[in-house]
Scaffold this active site. Structure first.
Site, PDB file in Angstrom:
ATOM      1  N   TYR A  49      -4.703  -1.475 -11.281  1.00 40.23           N
ATOM      2  CA  TYR A  49      -4.446  -0.019 -11.403  1.00 40.23           C
ATOM      3  C   TYR A  49      -5.365   0.463 -12.569  1.00 40.23           C
ATOM      4  CZ  TYR A  49      -0.614   0.161  -8.664  1.00 40.23           C
ATOM      5  OH  TYR A  49      -0.199  -0.117  -7.628  1.00 40.23           O
ATOM      6  N   VAL A  95       4.413  -1.701  -7.462  1.00 43.50           N
ATOM      7  CA  VAL A  95       5.321  -1.150  -8.196  1.00 43.50           C
ATOM      8  C   VAL A  95       6.621  -2.158  -8.125  1.00 43.50           C
ATOM      9  CG1 VAL A  95       4.532   1.144  -8.880  1.00 43.50           C
ATOM     10  CG2 VAL A  95       5.697   0.677  -6.644  1.00 43.50           C
ATOM     11  N   SER A 137       2.897  -0.904  -2.785  1.00 44.85           N
ATOM     12  CA  SER A 137       0.794  -0.389  -2.926  1.00 44.85           C
ATOM     13  C   SER A 137      -0.026  -1.906  -2.141  1.00 44.85           C
ATOM     14  CB  SER A 137       0.467  -0.391  -4.280  1.00 44.85           C
ATOM     15  OG  SER A 137       0.370   1.238  -4.017  1.00 44.85           O
ATOM     16  N   LYS A 147      -2.104  -2.133   1.467  1.00 43.64           N
ATOM     17  CA  LYS A 147      -3.344  -0.920   0.786  1.00 43.64           C
ATOM     18  C   LYS A 147      -4.451  -1.767   0.968  1.00 43.64           C
ATOM     19  CE  LYS A 147      -1.314   2.922  -2.640  1.00 43.64           C
ATOM     20  NZ  LYS A 147      -1.169   3.201  -3.800  1.00 43.64           N
ATOM     21  N   TYR A 164       1.649   7.089   5.250  1.00 47.72           N
ATOM     22  CA  TYR A 164       1.223   6.262   3.864  1.00 47.72           C
ATOM     23  C   TYR A 164       2.850   5.424   3.415  1.00 47.72           C
ATOM     24  CZ  TYR A 164       0.039   6.331  -1.276  1.00 47.72           C
ATOM     25  OH  TYR A 164      -0.012   6.191  -2.570  1.00 47.72           O
TER      26      TYR A 164
END
Lengths: 304, 304, 304, 304
Positions: free
Chosen positions: C240, C258, C63, C66, C188
């Site tokens: 998160y 992660v 992530s 991102k 993605y």
């Protein structure tokens, strides 16, 4: 159909299955009951009473009394009542406050705690001495003086009232609460603390099996149309978030209480009360529900 | 009871009330229907058919077909089915995904979209040619070749499938989906696109009023016990988040579809199908629900 | 301030604390990593690189990528981007779909999965060869060819894509998805499967510590204003449902993955990447977070 | 940087934009304020005060006082405080009760109402005369006797206290409330009803821009570490469900109140208070937020 034989058979089979659950302990006073008690009383529409097991021992009817208070209030407001409380199944635990927020202070139905508080509030608006009038009303339905308010239970509930008090204030913040919160909670805890045995409880539900007419009170308690509607609400909302399961397994309109009691009706046939204190995780008596399931299977009729 | 007279009276009164709603427009093809149509067909347990209004016009039965697929699947899995889908009322809109997340991929009941997808998935595991076998099954229930899959509706649904596809993948992420998502969605959209008229639809529900035995198919479709359970699920879950309201006002087990149809049963008496395209905000036909309410009031019996 | 000494001290202390967590196992490929690895790389605004431990081992940045895709997309849409995705902390797990339903298809922020899918979708609308252009972009930021897409990880993600596919279809049902779902998911999963080491990752974040200008690419990547905003979003949404905790304990804008990596910046001072595979229950690396906490405590400066 | 010029420029531009909102009306007393007032006061770390507009008019600081109470309580409990209240952004309106249910009585952060009630409850456990000690504390922070509790506002709040009372009882039902609910609510409403002007409010926040040391009180109010943490919580949680938006647009730790005030700090530079009564739909002052956005843009520095 020999009802006495039937309920004895059911009683026997349930005892043999030896189902276990947990006695309600959210208030200390309820936790002191002997968990092995189990009784069934069935009352037909001629007034014959059939009983087995501990059917003559009084127990705390708790939320079952919400059917009685709804019955007192319904004719006073008729359908206007439904502007303050809905008639939809909740799908949430009985004391949830989240749903009440999403739905802007209109409880899902009259049997979850928030809805029952609205009903008790409405009752306090129409009855001068609500506590004694509720007792009188149930006594009349049962055809005798049977109602006792267990003061120890009531005090115990008042000492653990934070959640219900929160619900009441939350309702008030949505202007869905008219009377003094303390007074309404007193009335609420009083009717939840009513102790009755299975026979009297079954009698007090008899009018719902009889199109609204009570053979014990010798009068119409609800119009036929109102009685049908109370039954409909019991069927869809009477067992917290296990209402679908109860309709599926048993198929009778009924109402449970955390004291371990269940009262139900087979319209045009009989009313029935079953009691055993151990509860499943949804708060319904494991033996009472199993007994009613066996009973409707044996009768091979239910509503459906 | 003269059923023909009864439904004509009901038809007349509903027409005079001139209730209005909105035709479903989530898929373009459904939006093209003439909104003023209104028909009622009642079928008693001797096979007599009574009809009024547009009762012979086919319409898109949509979610009503979920009762048929559940009926096909239920005997194949018996109670093991309920490990994949619950039987509790949802209290949420039919296509909600939030509840599915909170409950970890187990849909609330077989009639919300997520639950119906699980049922169709289970069906695909047990039937080799699911689309034609569903049609065959319904034809058998109705006692004649009446099922047509409206290809325009089906294509329209497939072109607006994002939400249902999301539900299917979400179920898969919880390992509650066994077959190819594309195949199952094809079957799902096919059975939702079935067109039938009120007579045939009422006939196809007749076995549910008759303890599981279809007089049109001349055989037992479900055991009595299974039939009762399907009725229970219809009563508590058949009308999306308006199930309680329907039970309260009408008191019959039934299932609605966004095509404007409602099929319902009065156990041991009759099955009935009512259709009118305009819907209330919960997605149920305004005229169909009102018609059923008047009908049970006039009969002065419902389940309760 | 001797940064080398600082990170070695931090490294030592964290190792002594022997914190344990669980390696991500939602895709099998990630679960195979050696869990004891731990590396830190710090890059100051002159381009000096400081490293300790396994700082030269590539790992799956997941992530963290991102931030790179958001950086590519932000200047193309400017504030219009926020009509498709919000900038508010989520308070929910990264793959929650319930919140997306309540907020009608507008993801809470660009870093939860739903929001990142929207960003990748937007990216696919503006870049012809998105996969290679993302790699090129990150290589440029790092000043060298460092990006490798781990094909095994990518395939593993694709084989466990049900939840992200559900999110994509759900977004599409709200018309918040423009391109082919399969294509966007491919892009993605590709950028989530990028492997880099701590040094290159820290370099690729350097422009965010430097008002938008990358000393490795020798050019402005974002305007100063845009760079500040990306930092703000990282601070409030980068971890998160543990973003507040990270702000509280560490006080730097950052983003976790992660794979066990965390990249963060101290504006006008340095960028830093820390990596260790074992995660806490919120999905953030236990050692990486602890290392950054110790580091800001020792520096006795954070943002605040 | 000439701060006086800066804030005058900002003031001018905001006035020209003529942004409109709605004065808080949830309590009648707040609704009576003149909506066109607008003031800014900036205090640098040497104690210089800059002001423009209605910066000397007292206004109801409301929730801004929650920073003061948190500051009083934090050193008394240190990190043990976080067993009773979390530090995560809420993502929900400030008075939501649903989230509190999902998270079992632990409020998301100290600035939503539920969390602030926990803080006030904790304060009542440690301070004998909480109302006067809060006033004394803020006076000390501001370096002069400036605090006045507006009795009309306070009474108005008490008369519309149903929601906050519900929150308090709900917390109690989770055993996250120690003192008498009535007493704590009294203290809570008192500190929310504090009236101050922009200058004194900015002074009272000065220590948060100064690593915890107040130049007006001439002493350390919080340790540097604690001060940083309060700033972190303000940044992630200070603006209800608009915290991310504020971080994105402004990038300063701050706290708003429904009286229309915002207090914020630029660490190591200055503290600032802006006030204008008209609020956006999230309950934050439209002019105050806009002013702070322009100010950080002009300064071209924010936290990030």
């Amino acid at each position: 159909m020999d009802y006495q034989e039937l309920i004895e058979e059911v009683y026997q089979e349930v005892q043999e299955e030896n189902l276990r659950g947990k006695v309600a302990n959210y208030i200390p006073e309820l936790a002191t009951v002997d968990p092995h008690q189990f009784g069934i009383a069935l009352v037909d529409l001629k007034g014959n009473v059939y009983g087995v097991g501990d059917y003559q021992n009084p127990f705390s009817i708790q939320s079952i009394s919400k059917v009685h208070t709804l019955t007192m209030v319904f004719p006073k407001f008729d359908t206007q009542l439904w502007s303050r409380v809905n008639v939809e199944p909740s799908g949430n635990p009985f004391n949830s406050i989240a749903q009440l927020e999403y739905e802007k202070g209109i409880p899902r139905n009259p049997f979850i705690n928030a809805g029952a508080l609205v009903i008790t509030d409405a009752l306090c608006s129409k009855f001068e001495k609500p506590v004694s009038q509720i007792s009188d009303f149930i006594n009349e339905l049962a055809g005798e003086n049977c109602v006792e308010i267990n003061q120890a239970v009531m005090k115990s509930e008042k000492n653990h009232a934070a959640r219900n008090t929160a619900l009441a204030y939350f309702l008030k913040s949505y202007k869905n609460f008219d009377n003094s919160i303390d007074e309404v909670l007193d009335v609420y805890f009083s009717h939840c603390a009513i102790a009755m045995n299975c026979v009297d409880l079954a009698k007090s539900f008899s009018f719902l099996a009889n199109d609204g007419y009570s053979i014990f009170a010798n009068k119409e308690i609800l119009t036929e149309s109102h009685a049908r509607r109370v039954n409909a609400i019991m069927l869809t909302c009477g067992f917290y978030d296990e209402a679908g399961e109860f309709a599926y397994r048993v198929g009778l309109p009924g109402k449970s209480g955390v004291g371990g009691g269940v009262a139900a009706v087979m319209p045009h046939k009989f009313s029935i009360a079953v009691w055993s204190p151990e509860l499943n995780e949804k708060g319904n008596s494991v033996k009472a529900i199993r007994a009613l399931e066996l009973l409707t299977n044996k009768l091979s009729f239910s509503l459906f």
